[in-house]
Design an enzyme around this catalytic site. Sequence first.
Site, PDB file in Angstrom:
ATOM      1  N   TYR A 295      51.253  10.591  26.376  1.00 30.95           N
ATOM      2  CA  TYR A 295      52.244  11.668  26.315  1.00 30.95           C
ATOM      3  C   TYR A 295      52.306  12.471  27.612  1.00 30.95           C
ATOM      4  CZ  TYR A 295      48.444  14.672  24.264  1.00 30.95           C
ATOM      5  OH  TYR A 295      47.297  15.363  23.985  1.00 30.95           O
ATOM      6  N   GLU A 296      53.357  13.280  27.697  1.00 32.57           N
ATOM      7  CA  GLU A 296      53.714  14.001  28.919  1.00 32.57           C
ATOM      8  C   GLU A 296      53.981  13.055  30.085  1.00 32.57           C
ATOM      9  OE1 GLU A 296      54.637  16.895  28.676  1.00 32.57           O
ATOM     10  OE2 GLU A 296      53.801  17.216  26.685  1.00 32.57           O
ATOM     11  N   GLY A 297      54.553  11.915  29.774  1.00 36.47           N
ATOM     12  CA  GLY A 297      54.807  10.889  30.774  1.00 36.47           C
ATOM     13  C   GLY A 297      53.619   9.967  30.845  1.00 36.47           C
TER      14      GLY A 297
END
Length: 596
Positions: free
Chosen positions: A439-441
Site C-alpha cells: 500500500y501507499e504505492g
Amino acid sequence: MPIYKAPLEDVRFVLDEIVGLDKLSALPGYEDATPELVGQVLEEGAKLCEEVLFPLNQSGDGEGCRFENGEVRTPKGFKEAYTTYIEAGWQGLACDPAYGGQGLPKLVNIMLEEFICSANLSFGMYPGLSLGAYNALAMYGSDELKQRFLPKLVDGTWSGTMCLTEPHCGTDLGIIRTRAVPAEDGSFKITGTKIFISAGEHDLTENILHLVLARLPDAPAGTRGISLFLVPKFMPDADGTPGARNGVACGSIEHKMGIKASSTCVMNFEDATGWLVGEPHKGMRAMFVMMNAARLAVGIQGLGLAEVSYQNAVNYARERLQGRSLSGVKAPDKPADPIIVHPDVRKNLLTARAYGEGARALGALVVYHLDVAEKHPDERTRRDADEFVQLMTPIVKALFTDIGFESANIAVQVHGGHGFIWETGVEQYVRDARICQIYEGTNGIQALDLVGRKLPQDMGRLLRHFFHPVGRDIEAAMEKDELGEFVMPLAKAFAKLQQATALIAQKGLKDPEEAGAAASDYLRLFGLVALGWSWLTMVEKAQARLAAGEGNAAFYEAKIKTARFYMAKLLPQTNSLFITIAAGAKPLMELEDAAF
C-alpha cells in the site's frame, strides 16, 4: 508469547549522535525540544506502547474487526486504548499549537510511531491516517475548514482517512470516476465508490473526516482533472458536534491476511456533502502532501516490525536449546546449547539487527530534514532539505518495508516450527509486514518514482543532496585509520551506485524500458549504500565515545561489531545488483506476452 521493549537507548543514540537534538531545538518553534523533554516524551510513549498497545496486538489479530449492519466494531480493548491515547495528547504531539497541538518536531513523533508500529501496527493505522489528513488540510484547506475541523483531528475525537483508489484503477488515479457536483451553498455533492480505505469506518471516534479524490463536471482528463474534497461521516452542527448522517456508508470490510484489527473498507459516497480542499483540478498536489507523509510513515511501519521481529528472534535464540556449538560446548550444565551459538542463526539475527538499526538512523536523518524544510529560516536551506526528503522518500518506503518483511521472516526461521504457529506471535509479523510493501504505492512504484522522476528532476539536482555529503564523508573517513575497514567497502559500493546512476541515465534517455527494468534493483542498491553511510556515521560516533570513556561501552562496542557485519556481509550485495542493472532490459522484455 511475544515480547516487546521500546529501543530507547538506540533511539537516544540516533537523536543525540546522528541527528543532534541541539540542531533540532535550534529551529524556530522547536526551542522546547530539549534532550530532557524529548527523553521524557519517548519514555512515556514507550510505556503506552509496551503496557497498553502491545498486549492488544495478538488478541486483536485473533478477533479482527467485525462488520455489523453497516458499522465496524474494532476488537476488544481497542476503544479503551484509543481513549487513553488521545486523553494523554499523543495525537497532537507534532501538530500546530494554534489548533491544540503540542508543536514538537516531526522527528520526535516519528520515533513514537516506530514504537506504536512495533507494539500494535493495526492500532497505529487509526491515528496515523488522522495525522495524514491533518497535514493535507493544514497545508491546503481554507481558513474556515482549518478552524472548523483541525482541532477535532488534533485532539483525536474525530479521525481522518484518505480515499484515493477505486475498483477499476488501482494506482492509476488518472482514471477515477468519483464525481463532485457543485451545490448552491458552495459545497459539493460527492458520488462514487472507493476501495481499500484504511480506517474508513470504525467505532473509535465520534466522527470520521474523509479526504476524497473526485472529478468536477468540467474536469480535464487524467490527473490534471482531479480535485480533493473533505467529506465528513456526520455533518457538524453549528456548535461543532456531529449532527445528521452524511451520504457516506461503508459497504463492506476486507478479510485480510494481516493487520486484521485495522478496518479496510469499501466506502460508498451517494450525494455526500463535501468541501473543496485547495484549488479545483489540483487535488493531486494536496493529496501528495498526505501520500508522501504516508509513504514515510509506512517505511517506519516496516522499521517497527523489523524491530519487534528481531527482539523476539533474539529472545527465542537465547532460550531454545538445540545442538552443540561447533567450536565446543558452551552450556555444559544443560542438555544442549542455546541456538544463538550457531553461525547460521547468528547470521539471521545480525542481518535483522544491522538492517533495523541502520534504517532507524537513516529514517531519523530523513525526517530531520522534513523538520528543516518546514522550520528553517533560510529559504535555500528549506529547499535543499525538501529536495533531500523528496529523493529519499521512495527509498525509505520501499527499502524499510522490504527490511520489515525480511526481518519478520527471519524471526519465523529462527523459531523453526514454533514460528509457524500462531501462539508464538511471530507469524503475525510476517502477515502484517506483507501489506507494507504494497500500500501507499507498491515498492515497484516507488522504484519507478525514483528512476523516472527523482533522478532526472532538475537535471539530477536532487541526487546532489545525497551524493555530495556521502562523497565528503567517505573522503574524510579515508584519513582516519580506525575507519579503514568500514569506509573502504562503502567507497566501493558508492562507486557502483554512481556507475549505475550514469548507466540508467544514459540508457533510459534512449529507451524508458531500460530505466524501468533497472528500477527495483537500483532502489535496493541506493538503499544499501544509504544504510552503509548511516553505519559509517554510527561507527565514528561510537569509536569517539569509547575513546573518551563515555557512556555505555558495551552498547558502543556492539554498534561497531554490527557495523562490521553490515559492511562485510550485507553491503556486498551491491556488486550483484550492479551486474543485474548492467544486464539491461532485454532479458526481461524479449519473451512474448503470449509465451508466459
